[in-house]
Design a protein around this motif. Structure first.
Motif, PDB file in Angstrom:
ATOM      1  N   ASP A  70       0.799  -1.071   0.080  1.00 47.75           N
ATOM      2  CA  ASP A  70       0.048   0.061   0.093  1.00 47.75           C
ATOM      3  C   ASP A  70       0.863   1.309   0.234  1.00 47.75           C
ATOM      4  O   ASP A  70       0.612   2.289  -0.875  1.00 47.75           O
ATOM      5  N   LYS A  74       1.365   4.215  -3.134  1.00 44.99           N
ATOM      6  CA  LYS A  74       1.049   5.802  -3.061  1.00 44.99           C
ATOM      7  C   LYS A  74       2.384   6.400  -3.177  1.00 44.99           C
ATOM      8  O   LYS A  74       2.298   7.430  -3.994  1.00 44.99           O
ATOM      9  N   ILE A  80      -4.846   8.798  -3.337  1.00 47.39           N
ATOM     10  CA  ILE A  80      -6.005   8.477  -2.527  1.00 47.39           C
ATOM     11  C   ILE A  80      -6.805   9.973  -2.628  1.00 47.39           C
ATOM     12  O   ILE A  80      -6.545  11.038  -2.022  1.00 47.39           O
ATOM     13  N   TYR A  81      -7.938   9.765  -2.770  1.00 44.01           N
ATOM     14  CA  TYR A  81      -8.812  10.679  -2.921  1.00 44.01           C
ATOM     15  C   TYR A  81      -9.336  11.167  -1.242  1.00 44.01           C
ATOM     16  O   TYR A  81      -9.829  10.262  -0.597  1.00 44.01           O
ATOM     17  N   ASN A  82      -9.120  12.526  -0.989  1.00 44.56           N
ATOM     18  CA  ASN A  82      -9.541  12.827   0.285  1.00 44.56           C
ATOM     19  C   ASN A  82     -10.235  14.348   0.353  1.00 44.56           C
ATOM     20  O   ASN A  82     -10.374  14.801   1.336  1.00 44.56           O
ATOM     21  N   VAL A  88     -15.397   9.235   1.324  1.00 45.77           N
ATOM     22  CA  VAL A  88     -14.510   8.244   1.963  1.00 45.77           C
ATOM     23  C   VAL A  88     -15.061   7.334   2.866  1.00 45.77           C
ATOM     24  O   VAL A  88     -14.969   6.157   3.133  1.00 45.77           O
ATOM     25  N   ASP A  92     -16.198   3.328   2.959  1.00 48.04           N
ATOM     26  CA  ASP A  92     -15.589   2.339   3.972  1.00 48.04           C
ATOM     27  C   ASP A  92     -16.944   1.652   4.566  1.00 48.04           C
ATOM     28  O   ASP A  92     -16.913   0.593   5.161  1.00 48.04           O
ATOM     29  N   THR A 110      -9.016  -2.477   4.591  1.00 47.89           N
ATOM     30  CA  THR A 110      -8.835  -1.084   4.445  1.00 47.89           C
ATOM     31  C   THR A 110      -9.418  -0.581   3.110  1.00 47.89           C
ATOM     32  O   THR A 110      -8.782  -1.201   2.155  1.00 47.89           O
ATOM     33  N   GLN A 112     -10.366   2.201   0.314  1.00 51.23           N
ATOM     34  CA  GLN A 112      -9.460   3.460  -0.218  1.00 51.23           C
ATOM     35  C   GLN A 112     -10.122   3.778  -1.588  1.00 51.23           C
ATOM     36  O   GLN A 112     -10.251   3.090  -2.340  1.00 51.23           O
ATOM     37  N   VAL A 114      -9.606   5.970  -5.070  1.00 50.32           N
ATOM     38  CA  VAL A 114      -8.509   6.551  -5.835  1.00 50.32           C
ATOM     39  C   VAL A 114      -8.956   7.554  -6.692  1.00 50.32           C
ATOM     40  O   VAL A 114     -10.017   7.377  -7.314  1.00 50.32           O
ATOM     41  N   PHE A 128      -6.634  -4.920   1.661  1.00 47.13           N
ATOM     42  CA  PHE A 128      -6.508  -3.550   1.179  1.00 47.13           C
ATOM     43  C   PHE A 128      -7.412  -3.517  -0.130  1.00 47.13           C
ATOM     44  O   PHE A 128      -6.897  -4.311  -1.340  1.00 47.13           O
ATOM     45  N   TYR A 130      -9.069  -0.949  -3.332  1.00 47.06           N
ATOM     46  CA  TYR A 130      -9.055   0.412  -3.969  1.00 47.06           C
ATOM     47  C   TYR A 130     -10.020   0.644  -4.954  1.00 47.06           C
ATOM     48  O   TYR A 130     -10.403  -0.361  -5.659  1.00 47.06           O
TER      49      TYR A 130
END
Length: 283
Positions: A70, A74, A80-82, A88, A92, A110, A112, A114, A128, A130
């Protein structure tokens, strides 16, 4: 009462003692001055190189390896979209609901998002997952998004990346008696996540696992079928998802047969299109 030790007995004890000391010294000298092959092994250990045996990879080692993959993803440009924490948290929430109903609910999953307009999703070992913003926009409703997430969870449940990693490590000759260097495994894991296609058998297995996970989580299983059908029917350039998840046509037929024969009639959540569009409107 005092027992007298005769001279012959004393000499026997002395010879035994000296023999033991000689053996200890020999072992000590052997450890202090290793042969070239031993020295190389000790150098590797003292330099902190960590090896993993893929033949009996523990869950803890899988999670640790997933974290390193992971981090490397990155560093190599996976963004990663925030921008909107609610988006987000929404992904989740869906993912954790599915993970709890999966074959491996013990993993610390996890999920996430993208920041990428392409229609794609992928997973790495250790829990993980995505999902690209482009795929979220392509999905018509929450059930379709849940179907893709469930499929990726299915890959993790089937330990497909672990098995592929083992085959690649052997083919590349990086697996030795000690196992495989973690750094080499991280590089293989990144390749698997971004560019190497899954086998047809793994795709069918992930579809079946994802389909059943959706039913357990009470998501409408038709969501996975409709999304795969949508990708199969697209004209022009094929979505990136199909470069690593090939052969959608036969998979749609198999999923339709599963829906007919073993679909859960009580799994109906996620089919409200307008509610879903409202949830992802800030993308």
């Amino acid at each position: 009462m005092i027992t007298r030790i005769f001279p012959s007995v004393r000499r026997l004890h002395r010879r035994w003692f000296y023999g033991l000391m000689a053996m200890v010294m020999a072992v000590g000298i052997g450890l202090a001055t290793p042969k070239p092959s031993q020295a190389g092994l000790l150098d590797l250990i003292f330099n902190g190189i960590q090896y993993i045996q893929l033949s009996n990879l523990s869950t803890q080692d899988e999670v640790r390896l997933g974290r390193r993959i992971d981090a490397q993803l990155k560093r190599q440009g996976v963004r990663i979209y925030n921008r909107d924490p609610q988006i987000v948290a929404y992904v989740d929430q869906i993912g954790q609901r599915l993970a709890a109903a999966s074959a491996r609910p013990d993993l610390p999953y996890t999920f996430q998002v993208v920041q990428d307009d392409s229609i794609n999703a992928f997973a790495t070992m250790g829990g993980f997952v995505y999902i690209h913003t482009g795929l979220m926009e392509e999905a018509a409703n929450e059930a379709e998004l849940a179907g893709v997430l469930a499929h990726e969870i299915g890959h993790i449940g089937g330990r497909h990346a672990v098995n592929q990693m083992r085959q690649i490590a052997l083919a590349q000759g990086v697996a030795g008696a000690l196992g495989v260097d973690q750094s080499a495994l991280v590089n293989i894991g990144v390749q698997l996540a971004l560019s190497l296609p899954n086998s047809r058998a793994d795709e069918y297995d992930a579809d079946q696992r994802g389909f059943r996970t959706m039913g357990q989580a009470r998501y409408a299983q038709s969501g996975l079928v409709s999304f795969m059908r949508k990708l199969d029917e697209r004209s022009g350039a094929r979505p990136e998802f199909l470069s690593t998840h090939p052969d959608p046509g036969n998979r749609v037929e198999n999923l339709e047969a599963m829906l007919e024969s073993e679909g859960n009639p009580n799994a109906t959540d996620g089919l409200n299109n307008s509610a879903y569009q409202s949830k992802i409107s800030s993308l």
